[in-house]
Design an enzyme around this catalytic site. Structure first.
Site, PDB file in Angstrom:
ATOM      1  N   GLY A  25      14.411  16.176   7.155  1.00 44.48           N
ATOM      2  CA  GLY A  25      15.406  16.772   8.030  1.00 44.48           C
ATOM      3  C   GLY A  25      16.149  15.696   8.787  1.00 44.48           C
ATOM      4  N   GLY A  27      18.718  15.068  12.392  1.00 46.05           N
ATOM      5  CA  GLY A  27      19.261  15.570  13.633  1.00 46.05           C
ATOM      6  C   GLY A  27      20.300  14.626  14.187  1.00 46.05           C
ATOM      7  N   GLY A  30      18.053  11.224  14.993  1.00 47.74           N
ATOM      8  CA  GLY A  30      17.212  10.562  14.017  1.00 47.74           C
ATOM      9  C   GLY A  30      17.006  11.404  12.782  1.00 47.74           C
ATOM     10  CB  VAL A  32      11.979  14.068  10.109  1.00 51.71           C
ATOM     11  CG1 VAL A  32      10.487  14.188   9.845  1.00 51.71           C
ATOM     12  CG2 VAL A  32      12.273  14.218  11.588  1.00 51.71           C
ATOM     13  CE  LYS A  47      13.102  12.680  16.310  1.00 50.58           C
ATOM     14  NZ  LYS A  47      12.909  13.635  17.426  1.00 50.58           N
ATOM     15  CG  ASP A 141      16.223  21.775  22.122  1.00 51.18           C
ATOM     16  OD1 ASP A 141      16.856  22.856  22.236  1.00 51.18           O
ATOM     17  OD2 ASP A 141      16.454  20.940  21.240  1.00 51.18           O
TER      18      ASP A 141
END
Length: 844
Positions: A25, A27, A30, A32, A47, A141
């Protein structure tokens, strides 16, 4: 990072320890990756901060903060940190790989979840959030993308484990400001609480509960409660509650679950749940026994084994499992208190010594009070032993504060009351003149009726006791029972002492037994008696002829009530009996007769001793109170320093009662340590008191000790001092204004605490001045007593005592002897004058 990532270069940047498998993934900050740790042959998630952000000090600090945050958390519902690394080219953290999918993926596939599954997920999210809040961390979050559902191993029918990830924008209220703890807005807009969307810096854990409420709404309906894309319009929707009520969008959801989520979505934080733990408990209360729910903590403890059904409800299982992980009871409070006290050794030592002084003084005085006033004679069934008393119309003779009976009257009472007493005993105290060869000295002892030892129910350490046959006609034997200490001290514990003859008051007496160790009599048992002689033998004058009548003697009478009889019943029987017993003096009449409980102290000294010791004990308790208030003041002063920590714990969900408990436990630990020192002081003090010489003409055997009663009193003093020193500071320290306390240097409770500290100071001053005044008055009274003019010049006066009546001297022979001694001593050059009297005047 760019769209095309050079995985080989990344592996080199990571030191060659990991083999990158694929990207999991990406973001804003960063990416992962799924990787294999080469050395341990395990899958991990790495990460890594984007390369273009590595050069930013702010971004590096934020990434480091996230790693530090995760590293401090240890909970089954939070993915842990395995390691953190930093090189010039890459900044990364390594975590276990969680197989499964995110909650966002599940929602995309199924849009909404079954209410039972939604409840289970919300319970485990709230559980993890409650733990994080307890550690002072706000996630900020919470959204589906940051909730992973870990798949169980093959063959395991347990539901997926919920794992909370991504603490990149976490905040630490009160501990440090953290990333974005200013008016910047962090988080996902659709899941932000109104106050979080407004960028308020006063962080509140109830904002997290709002996010959980939005997530719960989404799980049950597949839609967000507020669909506006503009922040201002969304705030308007939030203020007016969801556009479409949850009960209407999810009509099949349980009512309690709907109510719980609706409360999370309240616009004002005050209307939401107090903390995540309360939310979790509310969700668990609605669990049904048929719901296949296993809590996060239960799964962790079982190692993800298949769930075994039981007859107990799942709510009970979840409650027990969470208690196993989150129990913060007295043991944890004690460990935390010990750690905090070790950090301030000087402050801790000052408080312990202060408390030890108060507890030690109180315990020492109570040990004396217990030995002199409370302790019953060390005899079988001491509660049934009573002292016989009479009141005459013309007064009556007393011995050691009790009625003195003519020996014949004692025998008449014993014969008249066999149904009331198992036995009546007569005794009188005597200072025997003991002659051994040419050595003559005085020993204390008792002259008693023959049944003395039978009524008390004790056994000899050696030999035998004399019995009631001594009182029968012709049964008198010149025998003596010696004390255990006398046997050891004077006769070196010789077991061949039986049958040996000693001379007491010019009467040869045969030793027939040794009293047991520690026995010093019943009535007036505090005196160290060394010999017991039967009355029948002692009444015979050593110079008497066979036709001589026994010498008159007065005795104190005590006895043992028959089982089931009370002192009141004995009083009734005595009132019937005493009129039938004639008096020696016809003009003297008995007005009443009764019994009183037997104590080691004599009646004349017991009241005065009890009053004096009660006064000392009260003074010692005042000293303890002063020590406790002094400690309370010190704890309150330290609470001012700890107010930011206390406010933090309150802010992240700890209840006020929980914090009060921890602070009181700390004060109890201080008092317990002080109590241990106080017991050592008491033990040493009683040894000193026992070794001190008697201030009276007779030897005393007080036997002060630290027994169970003294120990329990010390424990009660520790508990009382701990509560007194801890409760007031604890309640005042936890009465904080969170909004003011969360600001740097907030002084929200200065005035109330200053008032409480002033109250402690005033109390200490008032009590200290009172004690000093009492002490000064006592010293002054003693000085005046020592300087009282007796009415004559006592300087140079030497007094001696002489009693020859027990040796067979009648009044005529005694006066002749005394006159001869007076003439002999008056002619000595060092003696100016001499005289004799029955009772010489006291010099002081």
């Amino acid at each position: 990072m760019s769209e095309s990532i050079d995985l080989r270069q990344l592996e080199q940047d990571l030191g060659g320890r990991y083999q990158i498998v694929r990207e999991l993934g990406r973001g804003a900050f960063g990416t992962v990756f799924l990787a294999r740790e080469i050395a341990l042959h395990r899958l991990v998630a790495i990460k890594a901060l984007h390369r273009e952000r590595v050069v930013s000090a702010e971004e590096r600090e934020r990434f480091t903060r996230e790693a530090r945050t995760i590293g401090q958390l240890s909970h089954p519902g939070i993915v842990p940190l395995l390691t953190f690394g930093e090189t010039p080219a890459v900044l990364y953290m390594v975590m276990p790989y969680v197989g499964g999918e995110s909650l966002a993926t599940v929602l995309r596939d199924s849009r909404r979840l079954d209410p039972d599954d939604a409840r289970r997920i919300l319970i485990e999210i709230a559980d993890a959030v409650a733990y994080a809040h307890g550690q002072g961390v706000l996630h900020r979050d919470i959204k589906p993308e940051n909730v992973l559902l870990e798949s169980p191993p093959p063959g395991d029918d347990a539901p997926p484990r919920v794992r909370l990830i991504d603490f990149g924008v976490a905040a630490f209220p009160m501990r440090d400001r953290g990333a974005g703890a200013t008016y910047d807005t962090w988080g996902t807009p659709n899941f932000m609480a109104p106050e979080q969307a407004l960028g308020e810096p006063e962080l509140d854990p109830r904002s997290e509960l709002y996010s959980i409420g939005v997530l719960g709404y989404l799980l049950l309906t597949g839609q967000l409660p507020f669909d506006s894309t503009k922040p201002s319009a969304r705030l308007v929707q939030q203020r007016s509650e969801p556009a479409v009520p949850l009960a209407r969008r999810a009509p099949g959801a349980p009512a309690d679950l709907v109510t719980t989520i609706d409360r999370c979505l309240a616009f004002e934080p005050e209307r939401r749940w107090v903390n995540a733990r309360e939310l979790r408990n509310a969700l668990m209360r609605g669990l049904d026994a048929t719901v296949p729910t296993v809590s996060l903590a239960r799964q962790a403890l079982r190692g993800r084994r298949p769930v075994r059904r039981t007859n107990r409800s799942r709510s009970t299982l979840v409650s027990e499992s969470i208690s196993a992980v989150h129990f913060t009871g007295l043991a944890n409070d004690a460990r935390f208190s010990f750690r905090r006290l070790r950090k301030t050794p000087g402050f801790t030592a000052a408080m312990i010594l202060t408390l030890a002084t108060g507890i030690g003084a109180t315990t020492v005085v109570f040990s004396l009070f217990e030995a002199l006033v409370l302790r019953a004679p060390a005899l079988p069934n001491p509660g049934s032993l009573v002292v016989l008393e009479e009141r005459h119309n013309d007064g009556h003779s007393m011995e050691m504060g009790a009625t003195s009976f003519a020996y014949e009257r004692y025998l008449a009472y014993a014969a008249a009351l066999p149904t009331v007493f198992t036995g009546l005993v007569g005794q009188t105290i005597r200072d025997f003149s003991l002659r051994s060869g040419t050595d003559v000295r005085t020993v204390g002892g008792l002259v008693t009726s023959g049944n003395y030892f039978e009524v008390l129910g004790i056994r000899p350490a050696l030999g035998r006791f004399y019995t009631g046959s001594q009182d029968s006609a012709g049964g008198a034997e010149p025998v003596v029972v010696i004390g255990y200490d006398f046997w050891q001290r004077e006769l070196r514990g010789d077991r061949g002492v039986l049958g040996r003859s000693i001379v007491l008051d010019s009467r040869p007496m045969t030793i027939i037994g040794v009293a047991p160790r520690g026995f010093h009599g019943a009535f007036a048992g505090i005196y160290a008696f060394d010999a017991w002689v039967p009355v029948a033998a002692y009444r015979q004058s050593p110079r008497a002829t066979p036709a001589s009548s026994p010498r008159p003697i007065g005795v104190v009478v005590f006895g043992r009530l028959r089982p089931g009889l009370s002192a009141e019943q004995a009083h009734v029987a005595l009132r019937v009996a005493f009129p039938r017993i004639p008096m020696r003096n016809p003009s003297s009449h008995v007005l009443d007769a009764w019994v009183e409980p037997l104590h080691a102290l004599t009646p004349d000294s017991r009241g005065a001793t009890a009053g004096f010791m009660t006064m000392l004990l009260a003074i010692a308790c005042v000293v303890l109170f002063i020590a406790a208030t002094n400690t309370a003041g010190m704890l309150l002063a330290r609470a001012t320093i700890l107010r930011r920590e206390i406010a933090t714990r309150l802010a992240v969900g700890a209840t006020r009662l929980r914090l009060v408990q921890q602070l009181v436990v700390e004060s109890l630990i201080l008092c317990a340590l002080a109590g241990a020192i106080a017991l050592l002081i008491t033990t040493w003090s009683v040894r000193v008191f026992n070794a001190m010489p008697s201030p009276m003409p007779w030897a005393l055997e007080l036997n002060f000790s630290v027994n169970m009663r003294v120990f329990l009193f010390a424990a009660l003093a520790v508990l009382g001092a701990g509560l007194l020193a801890g409760l007031a500071p604890a309640f005042h320290a936890t009465r904080v204004d969170l909004a003011a306390a969360m600001k740097e240097g907030g002084m929200q409770s200065t005035v109330p605490r200053a008032r409480l500290r002033s109250a402690f100071v005033v109390a200490q001053i008032v009590l200290s001045v009172t004690l000093l005044t009492v002490a000064a008055l006592f010293v002054r009274s003693l000085q005046r007593a020592l300087t009282i003019d007796p009415g004559f010049d006592a300087a140079g006066v030497v007094a001696g005592s002489l009693d020859l009546r027990p040796h067979g001297y009648d009044d005529k022979r005694l006066v002749t002897l005394l006159n001869g001694l007076l003439v002999r001593h008056s002619g000595r050059p060092e003696i100016e004058s001499a005289s004799f009297a029955a009772d010489p005047p006291p010099s002081r």
